[in-house]
Design a protein around this motif. Structure first.
Motif, PDB file in Angstrom:
ATOM      1  N   ILE A 157      -0.974 -96.681  58.360  1.00 21.46           N
ATOM      2  CA  ILE A 157      -0.380 -95.761  58.938  1.00 21.46           C
ATOM      3  C   ILE A 157       0.092 -95.090  57.943  1.00 21.46           C
ATOM      4  N   MET A 158      -0.235 -93.902  58.091  1.00 25.30           N
ATOM      5  CA  MET A 158      -0.003 -92.818  57.002  1.00 25.30           C
ATOM      6  C   MET A 158       1.131 -91.785  57.191  1.00 25.30           C
ATOM      7  N   THR A 159       2.392 -91.592  57.579  1.00 25.12           N
ATOM      8  CA  THR A 159       3.194 -90.762  57.835  1.00 25.12           C
ATOM      9  C   THR A 159       3.672 -89.455  57.156  1.00 25.12           C
ATOM     10  N   CYS A 160       3.563 -88.171  57.034  1.00 25.17           N
ATOM     11  CA  CYS A 160       3.501 -87.369  55.859  1.00 25.17           C
ATOM     12  C   CYS A 160       4.313 -85.802  56.796  1.00 25.17           C
ATOM     13  N   ASN A 161       5.027 -84.911  56.044  1.00 26.30           N
ATOM     14  CA  ASN A 161       5.851 -84.062  56.478  1.00 26.30           C
ATOM     15  C   ASN A 161       4.243 -83.169  56.442  1.00 26.30           C
ATOM     16  N   GLU A 162       3.294 -82.789  56.034  1.00 22.72           N
ATOM     17  CA  GLU A 162       2.004 -81.808  56.719  1.00 22.72           C
ATOM     18  C   GLU A 162       0.964 -82.997  56.218  1.00 22.72           C
ATOM     19  N   LEU A 163      -0.409 -82.123  57.540  1.00 21.32           N
ATOM     20  CA  LEU A 163      -1.270 -83.338  57.117  1.00 21.32           C
ATOM     21  C   LEU A 163      -2.568 -82.753  55.444  1.00 21.32           C
ATOM     22  N   PRO A 164      -3.273 -83.249  55.530  1.00 20.30           N
ATOM     23  CA  PRO A 164      -4.161 -83.049  54.545  1.00 20.30           C
ATOM     24  C   PRO A 164      -5.110 -82.098  55.052  1.00 20.30           C
ATOM     25  N   VAL A 207      -8.992-100.461  47.057  1.00 19.43           N
ATOM     26  CA  VAL A 207      -9.511 -99.252  47.835  1.00 19.43           C
ATOM     27  C   VAL A 207      -8.429 -98.366  47.276  1.00 19.43           C
ATOM     28  N   PHE A 208      -8.136 -98.388  47.889  1.00 23.38           N
ATOM     29  CA  PHE A 208      -7.412 -97.547  48.095  1.00 23.38           C
ATOM     30  C   PHE A 208      -6.210 -97.143  46.986  1.00 23.38           C
ATOM     31  N   THR A 209      -6.703 -97.846  45.957  1.00 26.13           N
ATOM     32  CA  THR A 209      -5.398 -97.016  44.541  1.00 26.13           C
ATOM     33  C   THR A 209      -7.030 -95.435  43.968  1.00 26.13           C
ATOM     34  N   SER A 210      -8.452 -95.673  45.138  1.00 26.76           N
ATOM     35  CA  SER A 210      -8.788 -95.015  44.263  1.00 26.76           C
ATOM     36  C   SER A 210      -8.458 -94.071  44.935  1.00 26.76           C
ATOM     37  N   ILE A 211      -7.867 -93.795  45.799  1.00 31.60           N
ATOM     38  CA  ILE A 211      -7.639 -92.117  46.848  1.00 31.60           C
ATOM     39  C   ILE A 211      -6.509 -91.826  47.331  1.00 31.60           C
ATOM     40  N   ILE A 212      -5.483 -92.506  46.136  1.00 31.50           N
ATOM     41  CA  ILE A 212      -4.171 -92.311  45.715  1.00 31.50           C
ATOM     42  C   ILE A 212      -3.091 -91.893  45.106  1.00 31.50           C
ATOM     43  N   LYS A 213      -2.367 -91.645  45.038  1.00 31.05           N
ATOM     44  CA  LYS A 213      -2.391 -90.973  43.449  1.00 31.05           C
ATOM     45  C   LYS A 213      -0.740 -91.126  43.203  1.00 31.05           C
ATOM     46  N   ARG A 214       0.406 -90.860  42.120  1.00 30.90           N
ATOM     47  CA  ARG A 214       1.845 -91.078  42.120  1.00 30.90           C
ATOM     48  C   ARG A 214       1.991 -89.858  42.299  1.00 30.90           C
ATOM     49  N   ILE A 215       3.175 -89.995  42.966  1.00 32.74           N
ATOM     50  CA  ILE A 215       3.786 -88.119  43.013  1.00 32.74           C
ATOM     51  C   ILE A 215       3.286 -86.790  41.802  1.00 32.74           C
ATOM     52  N   ASP A 216       3.234 -87.507  41.016  1.00 30.43           N
ATOM     53  CA  ASP A 216       2.851 -86.807  39.319  1.00 30.43           C
ATOM     54  C   ASP A 216       1.681 -86.679  39.189  1.00 30.43           C
ATOM     55  N   GLY A 217       0.450 -87.055  40.319  1.00 29.11           N
ATOM     56  CA  GLY A 217      -0.218 -87.369  40.381  1.00 29.11           C
ATOM     57  C   GLY A 217      -0.872 -87.828  39.331  1.00 29.11           C
ATOM     58  N   SER A 218      -0.657 -88.893  38.828  1.00 24.32           N
ATOM     59  CA  SER A 218      -1.489 -90.143  37.674  1.00 24.32           C
ATOM     60  C   SER A 218      -1.669 -91.629  39.117  1.00 24.32           C
ATOM     61  N   SER A 219      -3.233 -92.244  38.734  1.00 22.49           N
ATOM     62  CA  SER A 219      -3.675 -93.053  39.081  1.00 22.49           C
ATOM     63  C   SER A 219      -2.670 -94.579  39.242  1.00 22.49           C
ATOM     64  N   VAL A 266       3.590 -92.269  46.785  1.00 20.28           N
ATOM     65  CA  VAL A 266       2.282 -92.031  46.552  1.00 20.28           C
ATOM     66  C   VAL A 266       1.441 -90.395  47.491  1.00 20.28           C
ATOM     67  N   THR A 267       0.529 -89.992  47.412  1.00 22.95           N
ATOM     68  CA  THR A 267       0.387 -88.316  47.381  1.00 22.95           C
ATOM     69  C   THR A 267      -0.956 -89.443  48.637  1.00 22.95           C
ATOM     70  N   ILE A 268      -2.103 -88.556  48.710  1.00 23.67           N
ATOM     71  CA  ILE A 268      -3.055 -88.924  50.174  1.00 23.67           C
ATOM     72  C   ILE A 268      -3.668 -87.501  50.322  1.00 23.67           C
ATOM     73  N   ALA A 269      -5.045 -86.959  49.420  1.00 27.93           N
ATOM     74  CA  ALA A 269      -5.334 -85.481  49.744  1.00 27.93           C
ATOM     75  C   ALA A 269      -4.136 -84.796  49.630  1.00 27.93           C
ATOM     76  N   GLY A 270      -2.991 -84.630  48.260  1.00 27.41           N
ATOM     77  CA  GLY A 270      -2.754 -83.716  47.763  1.00 27.41           C
ATOM     78  C   GLY A 270      -1.214 -83.786  48.723  1.00 27.41           C
ATOM     79  N   CYS A 271      -1.526 -84.505  49.964  1.00 28.60           N
ATOM     80  CA  CYS A 271      -0.050 -84.634  50.606  1.00 28.60           C
ATOM     81  C   CYS A 271       1.314 -86.231  50.233  1.00 28.60           C
ATOM     82  N   GLU A 272       2.421 -85.988  50.408  1.00 27.89           N
ATOM     83  CA  GLU A 272       2.804 -87.456  50.287  1.00 27.89           C
ATOM     84  C   GLU A 272       3.493 -87.791  51.233  1.00 27.89           C
ATOM     85  N   VAL A 273       2.773 -89.397  51.314  1.00 28.07           N
ATOM     86  CA  VAL A 273       2.953 -89.991  52.357  1.00 28.07           C
ATOM     87  C   VAL A 273       4.104 -90.434  52.373  1.00 28.07           C
ATOM     88  N   THR A 274       5.098 -90.119  53.494  1.00 26.77           N
ATOM     89  CA  THR A 274       6.851 -90.697  53.057  1.00 26.77           C
ATOM     90  C   THR A 274       6.465 -92.027  53.938  1.00 26.77           C
TER      91      THR A 274
END
Length: 544
Positions: free
Chosen positions: A80-87, A233-245, A466-474
């Motif tokens: 479960i990943m909660t987001c303020n906006e969906l990808p 596996v999830f390290t390939s689809i999530i990024k830090r807030i600054d966009g780094s892997s 982290v972010t996934i598909a450009g959206c921050e995971v809260t």
């Protein structure tokens, strides 16, 4: 000396001799398995491209690992990943294509009921852009659009109880399809999140505690993977807030602990015969006592009702748990388990349980702890696997003093860490359980789980947002529905997020457990003169 005493001694000698003979015959096999498991390979999985033979543990899960009468729900890992906006859907399509590089996520499990000869059959994604992505260069049998792996649903929720119910409702959608891989994303749009621009809403969103957030749910059949390999596996689809892997979610300490056990090979081999006996007796051993939390979920006639309530705990600051850990001289997990044991004890007392009062400190209640074997490989065709085994742990629920509880649990977990039991259990599953009739394998598995009150698993997550598909995971957490109730713990952005999936019809008022858990954490802090965070104290007051 009475005749009954002689018989008892004779029986013990017989058991010892059988154990010794068994130990001598399979110790060398266990040692080989222990060495083999260090390379991260999934036992019994043939390393060939295209359609690949599944390991026994994966195929056993896929074909139903318990007797038909149990009516076991297909085991699914739910992140479960909660987001303020969906990808956006086009961004989710890119995420799906990335996951298709992993062989098991780009394949459909194929096999027949009652047969262990299951395979992963590779698939190709053509996507909406007309490009293709495949885990191998072989010809695939199925062509799919990445967006077939994404569902959209609507929900209207103001509380975590409401969205937890909506998330649990998704389990009615089976992942076991003949034309798609056994996983999916679910974009759960919370209508109450739209147009929420108040300052309080912004503060809740920033802290990750907003119950009106949207939910991005990732569901995967347990036959495809375990928690540790999914984290990789999830390290390939999530990024830090600054966009780094991100390169890994598995703490170095976890890897070093496993390597230390492997490094003491001679010591472990000497302990192997005893571990073999202990593992062999699990299916015929003692059943947990029928205390309030266990009485309707353990026994020889337990079946899966298919009804589960998802209980979501308030986030627990990791720094607070670390302070308790350091001052008490125990492990991080020991603190979390001691609080859980105390919560069970007080919950049972609150419900007027006569058994726990009668049994006292001898009350027997265990959790099957998921012991994972980290995977060192980065090969997309091998990184996903089921490299875990369940280990029973007595939770010491009958003890009155919370510090006694903490130190008793520490002694028991330390004993497990210094034992080859986990290696033995895994080797026996892959080497013995895989070679006996399926009916017997299922009965043995059922006998272990039906004797135990619950399962418990703890998986490391990102240390920062982290972010996934450009959206921050809260916030991020997971849960698993099983025959037994399941406590699931995941670290994320400085907090421990806990869920409990249980049958509330079997154990009424189970939703009270989180407040008793927070009360236990406050009590541990008070004993060690460590101030609990205000959020923990506030949650604990509900147990008063």
């Amino acid at each position: 000396m009475s005749m009954s005493s002689v018989v008892t001694i004779d029986e013990r000698v017989k058991v010892f001799l059988i154990s010794a003979a068994l130990g001598m015959s399979v110790t060398s096999l266990i040692a080989k398995k222990m060495l083999k498991n260090k390379n991260g390979m999934d036992d019994n999985e043939e390393k060939k491209k295209g359609a690949r033979r599944m390991s026994f543990q994966s195929s056993f899960t896929a074909m139903n690992c318990m007797p038909e009468r149990v009516k076991l729900t297909n085991p699914t890992i739910n992140i479960i990943m909660t987001c303020n906006e969906l990808p956006k859907l086009e961004d989710m399509a890119d995420v799906v294509k990335t996951l298709f590089q992993y062989h098991r996520l780009a394949s459909v499990p194929r096999g027949e009921e009652g047969s262990s000869d299951w395979t992963f059959e590779n698939v190709v994604s053509t996507g909406t852009t007309g490009t293709s992505s495949t885990a191998t260069s072989t010809t695939a049998k199925i062509t799919i659009d990445p967006l077939q792996m994404v569902r959209e649903v609507q929900m209207t929720c103001d509380t975590k109880e409401q969205w937890a119910e909506a998330v649990q409702e998704q389990q009615k959608q089976s992942l076991r399809k003949t034309d798609l891989p056994w996983w999916e994303f679910v974009l759960m749009n919370n209508n109450n999140n739209n147009n929420n621009n108040s300052n309080s809403h912004k503060e809740e969103t920033k802290s990750g505690n907003d119950n009106r957030n949207h939910v991005l749910l990732f569901r995967v059949d347990h036959s495809l993977a375990d928690g540790l390999s999914l984290a990789k596996v999830f390290t390939s689809i999530i990024k830090r807030i600054d966009g780094s892997s991100m390169t890994t979610l598995i703490p170095p300490s976890l890897m070093s602990n496993k390597e230390q056990v492997d490094g003491r090979m001679c010591e472990m081999i000497l302990k192997t015969p005893k571990a073999i006996l202990d593992a062999s007796l699990l299916p015929i051993g003692r059943c947990d006592d029928p205390i309030y939390i266990s009485k309707n979920v353990v026994g020889h006639d337990i079946v899966d009702s298919g009804q589960r309530k998802l209980i979501v705990f308030d986030p627990i600051p990791i720094d607070f748990v670390k302070k308790i850990k350091s001052k008490a001289g125990v492990s991080f997990n020991d603190v979390l388990l001691a609080a859980w044991s105390q919560a069970i004890h007080e919950f049972c007392i609150h419900q007027g349980c006569p058994v726990i009062k009668q049994k006292g400190r001898n009350a027997y209640c265990r959790a099957l702890m998921t012991f994972g074997f980290p995977n060192n490989t980065s090969d997309p065709s091998l990184v996903l696997r089921n490299g875990w085994t369940p280990l029973p742990l007595d939770l010491c629920v009958g003890l009155e003093n919370i510090m006694d509880r903490l130190f008793h649990i520490n002694q028991k977990t330390t004993k497990i860490k210094n034992s080859p039991f986990a290696h033995v259990q895994r080797a026996l599953v892959n080497s013995i359980l895989s070679r006996i009739p399926l009916t017997l394998s299922r009965e043995l598995t059922y006998n272990i789980y039906s004797r135990t009150s619950m399962s418990c698993t703890n998986v490391p997550g990102p240390e920062e947002k982290v972010t996934i598909a450009g959206c921050e995971v809260t916030s991020c957490m997971f849960f698993v529905n099983s025959l037994t109730s399941t406590l699931s713990m995941l670290s994320y952005d400085g907090n421990i997020n806990i869920t409990y999936a249980a049958d509330e019809n079997a154990t009424p008022q189970i939703h009270l457990l989180p407040s008793f858990y927070m009360k236990a954490l406050v009590a541990l802090g008070n004993e060690l003169q460590i101030n609990a965070p205000a959020s923990i104290i506030e949650a604990a007051e509900m147990a008063q």
